[in-house]
Motif scaffolding. Structure first.
Motif, mmCIF file in Angstrom:
data_model
loop_
_atom_site.group_PDB
_atom_site.id
_atom_site.type_symbol
_atom_site.label_atom_id
_atom_site.label_comp_id
_atom_site.label_asym_id
_atom_site.label_seq_id
_atom_site.Cartn_x
_atom_site.Cartn_y
_atom_site.Cartn_z
ATOM 1 N N LYS A 130 62.472 74.310 25.709
ATOM 2 C CA LYS A 130 61.641 75.506 25.794
ATOM 3 C C LYS A 130 60.209 75.131 25.417
ATOM 4 N N GLU B 92 56.244 75.713 24.548
ATOM 5 C CA GLU B 92 55.312 76.683 23.965
ATOM 6 C C GLU B 92 54.046 76.672 24.810
ATOM 7 N N TYR C 276 50.855 73.403 27.717
ATOM 8 C CA TYR C 276 51.985 73.496 26.797
ATOM 9 C C TYR C 276 51.711 72.606 25.592
ATOM 10 N N GLY D 215 60.809 82.808 29.290
ATOM 11 C CA GLY D 215 60.052 81.660 28.824
ATOM 12 C C GLY D 215 59.880 80.605 29.904
ATOM 13 N N PRO E 2 63.547 72.473 21.347
ATOM 14 C CA PRO E 2 62.119 72.815 21.293
ATOM 15 C C PRO E 2 61.320 71.796 22.099
ATOM 16 N N ASP F 115 58.134 71.036 21.893
ATOM 17 C CA ASP F 115 56.874 70.574 21.314
ATOM 18 C C ASP F 115 57.035 69.289 20.504
#
Length: 719
Positions: A291, A293, A302, A348, A423, A425
């Motif tokens: 996912k 951000e 991102y 998302g 995540p 990131d």
């Protein structure tokens, strides 16, 4: 392919006309005049000998010659399917099939299949490229001989098309398309993992395939000292992943008998004189979804390691057939993050990474298997790690047997639940490599002399105690945990034989019963013991329940409770080990009783009256059901009150090396070699053998073949 796509992706095929343009595709006559495919094919030295069952035996001087002949022979029997496979692999299927195929075309381009081919095709061995290009030449020659069958978007077929077919299709066997479909399902949970999460148990994200099984028996377990191998993959009976039987022989050491898929320039499973293997599908966790951000003010950026990065973009071009000769071409952006291609959804933006991403070496791998002469050479091919998944059940003339739980396992960091979304990131979660061959679960030459796989975990691969142990492998591999009914039956039936005779080996393969400890039967027992709703208190339902409680667990065609059982168990089969709500089973049972009464006036109907093997105008009663060793998937009832067999047992091959190491084999195809031509004598000539559960001789030796010929020709000398 993907059952549910976001509105933006559906718009690719249906609504994005504002950025497209209308045009007419080039005429076939114009394309054929631009190249002389007949002249290009004259250099291939190949002869096709079709046996009395119409099965092609390809004899070429070189491997490339043999591949050329394989393509031409397969095209004679199923050109339409091969053409569709190639158009789908190119992302051009909507040009032939219309808007419904636009999702597949977008998926091909979103996965980056063709950028991978552009950068990797020349990295293939010269031998593999020669085989691919020769196979393409065989298809081009067939097209030149039969222009009325050819799509305006097909020619020329190129070697790259066949290599791209592996890159696109192999991830689908471990369920990549279904995982992606879940991501795009707005109603599915999309929980993101946290550091330190540790799964207590691994649950499959989707159902396993309808089935497959491979069994190998070593000489010391056979009553006559022979080594035996059962090749018994369960596939759809027609279409792009239906088996086509062939024999390929070259003077360069290629000598395989077995089966292949439309558009594949090799034998996918079968045997040569030295060794053989059976394939079954496995489904470890080979897909990771991250996912992202997204920057609050810039949707094209991102976050990764504390810095904002731009999403790269490439353009997908999709041509859609509208009506008649009119086509519309649409362009859409494909987003790419460091992790892989990305998708914007209502919940998302996600990037996806999968095993086999950009892999182009699969043809080299398959050729190495086809030409392997020993266990060492077979394992050397597996060590290439060029096939994203698929089990191999192995046997050879030296008496070696084995099960390899083959997969390209991502080299993931510890401390995360990789079955959840990740995540996006943190760059340390973007894996770059795969676990070494040593981490592949395998069972080799067990003391018991028996190995098998029936889509069950690799930690249950023999009837002894010397298979792989789950505790020795990292949880991040995500090995499936479902034990199929077929696995239980193999271990119970074959395991009960101290010495397995040739007759036992075949007879037990056709077992059509459910094991008392299978998840199907255990669920059924709990459901039968549970209180029933008011809707099932009527006399006819109570009588059917009483009948059901005495079912002997078989799906023999004479069994009068099997139809009721198979129809009632449908939600259980679909749910696998995840127990469905009893009200789902209640509804399936009620529907089964109502439908059987509607068509037959009773629930006590011989199963063969309902379970049918159909080919053209012919229909035969059939043993077998879902997840039995005699695998038949035919439901639901059609308008005539019948199951029509659609998948399961299809091409079956039994290979034997006698005590002196001499190979022989028997086989049967569900229909026959002529896939589409109902005028051919080989359209359904094996169907009765298939129904009677009989096998025919495979003419592996040329002398036997010559005595059983139906046709002999050179495809590039037909003029």
């Amino acid at each position: 392919m993907i059952k549910r796509l976001s509105a933006g992706l559906v718009a690719v095929g249906l609504l994005a006309v504002l950025v497209g343009y209308l045009h007419l595709p080039p005429a076939i006559e114009v394309q054929l005049s631009e190249r002389n495919y007949v002249a290009e094919a004259t250099d291939f030295s190949v002869e096709i000998l079709r046996d009395n069952w119409g099965v092609p035996h390809i004899y070429g001087e070189t491997d490339a010659d043999a591949a050329f002949g394989l393509a031409y022979a397969h095209a004679e029997d199923d050109f339409a399917t091969i053409q569709d496979v190639i158009l789908a692999t190119r992302g051009q299927l909507a040009a032939e099939k219309g808007p419904a195929a636009a999702k597949t075309d977008y998926l091909v381009q979103w996965m980056g299949i063709w950028p991978a081919i552009a950068s990797g095709y020349q990295q293939l061995s010269e031998k593999a490229r020669a085989v691919a290009e020769a196979y393409a030449a065989g298809l081009n020659l067939y097209a030149a001989h039969h222009p009325q069958q050819v799509s305006r978007y097909l020619l020329p077929v190129r070697g790259e098309d066949l290599v791209a077919g592996f890159t696109f299709k192999t991830p689908m066997f471990y369920g990549f398309d279904k995982v992606l479909g879940e991501l795009l399902d707005n109603e599915a949970p999309h929980e993101v993992a946290k550091a330190g999460d540790s799964p207590l148990a691994w649950l499959p994200r989707q159902s396993l395939p309808v089935g497959s099984q491979g069994i190998a028996v070593a000489p010391h377990r056979s009553s006559d000292g022979a080594t035996r191998l059962l090749v018994n993959s369960h596939q759809p009976l027609s279409g792009p992943v239906a088996w086509y039987e062939a024999r390929v022989h070259s003077l360069e050491g290629w000598n395989m008998a077995g089966a292949t898929f439309p558009g594949a320039p090799v034998i996918i499973h079968g045997h040569n004189e030295h060794l053989g293997w059976a394939n079954t599908v496995n489904k470890p966790d080979l897909v990771d979804i991250y996912k992202l951000e997204i920057h609050p003010e810039n949707p094209d950026q991102y976050l990764l390691d504390g810095e904002w990065h731009a999403l790269e973009k490439r353009q997908a071009t999709i041509t859609v057939k509208l009506w008649g000769p009119l086509h519309w071409t649409v362009k859409r952006d494909v987003l790419i993050a460091e992790h892989g291609p990305a998708l914007r959804t209502e919940h998302g933006t996600y990037a996806v990474r999968w095993a086999g991403m950009g892999e182009v070496r699969t043809l080299d791998f398959m050729l190495a298997l086809n030409k392997a002469t020993s266990k060492v050479e077979f394992e050397a091919a597996l060590k290439m790690q060029a096939m994203p998944s698929i089990n191999y059940v192995y046997a050879d003339r030296e008496g070696n047997i084995g099960h390899y739980y083959n997969a390209m396992f991502p080299l993931r960091v510890d401390g995360w639940d990789w079955q959840k979304y990740l995540p996006g990131d943190r760059s340390e979660l973007i894996w770059r490599d795969y676990l070494d061959f040593q981490w592949m679960p395998k069972t080799l030459n067990p003391d018991s002399g028996l190995v098998y796989n029936a889509n069950n975990p690799p930690f249950q691969a023999t009837d002894g105690d010397d298979d792989a142990w789950a505790e020795d492998f990292p949880q991040s591999m995500g090995v499936e945990s479902v034990v199929t009914n077929r696995a239980l039956q193999i271990e119970a039936l074959y395991g009960a034989q101290e010495a397995i005779s040739p007759e036992d080996f075949v007879r037990l393969k056709y077992d059509n019963a459910y094991h008392p400890d299978s998840y199907q039967v255990r669920t059924l027992r709990r459901w039968l013991a549970a209180a029933k709703p008011a809707a099932l208190q009527d006399r006819k339902y109570q009588a059917a329940l009483q009948q059901f409680s005495t079912w002997d667990l078989s799906t023999d065609q004479q069994n009068t409770s099997a139809a009721l059982a198979v129809m009632t168990l449908e939600p259980v089969q679909r749910a696998r080990r995840a127990l469905p709500d009893f009200d789902e089973i209640d509804r399936a049972f009620k529907s089964a009783v109502d439908r059987l009464h509607e068509f037959y006036g009773s629930t006590a109907v011989p199963y063969g009256e309902i379970n049918r093997h159909v080919r053209g105008e012919h229909s035969w009663p059939l043993n077998g059901g879902p997840d039995t060793l005699r695998a038949v998937y035919g439901g639901p009832l059609n308008d005539n009150g019948k199951f029509t067999n659609k998948a399961g047992d299809s091409f079956i091959m039994l290979v034997e090396w006698d005590s002196d190491g001499r190979v022989s084999s028997r086989a049967v195809h569900n229909f026959g070699s002529a896939t589409l031509d109902d005028r051919s004598p080989h359209f359904a000539d094996q169907a009765e053998l298939f129904v009677r559960e009989e096998l025919r001789e495979v003419y592996f030796e040329r002398k036997a073949l010559i005595n059983n010929l139906s046709r002999r020709y050179r495809p590039n000398r037909l003029d």
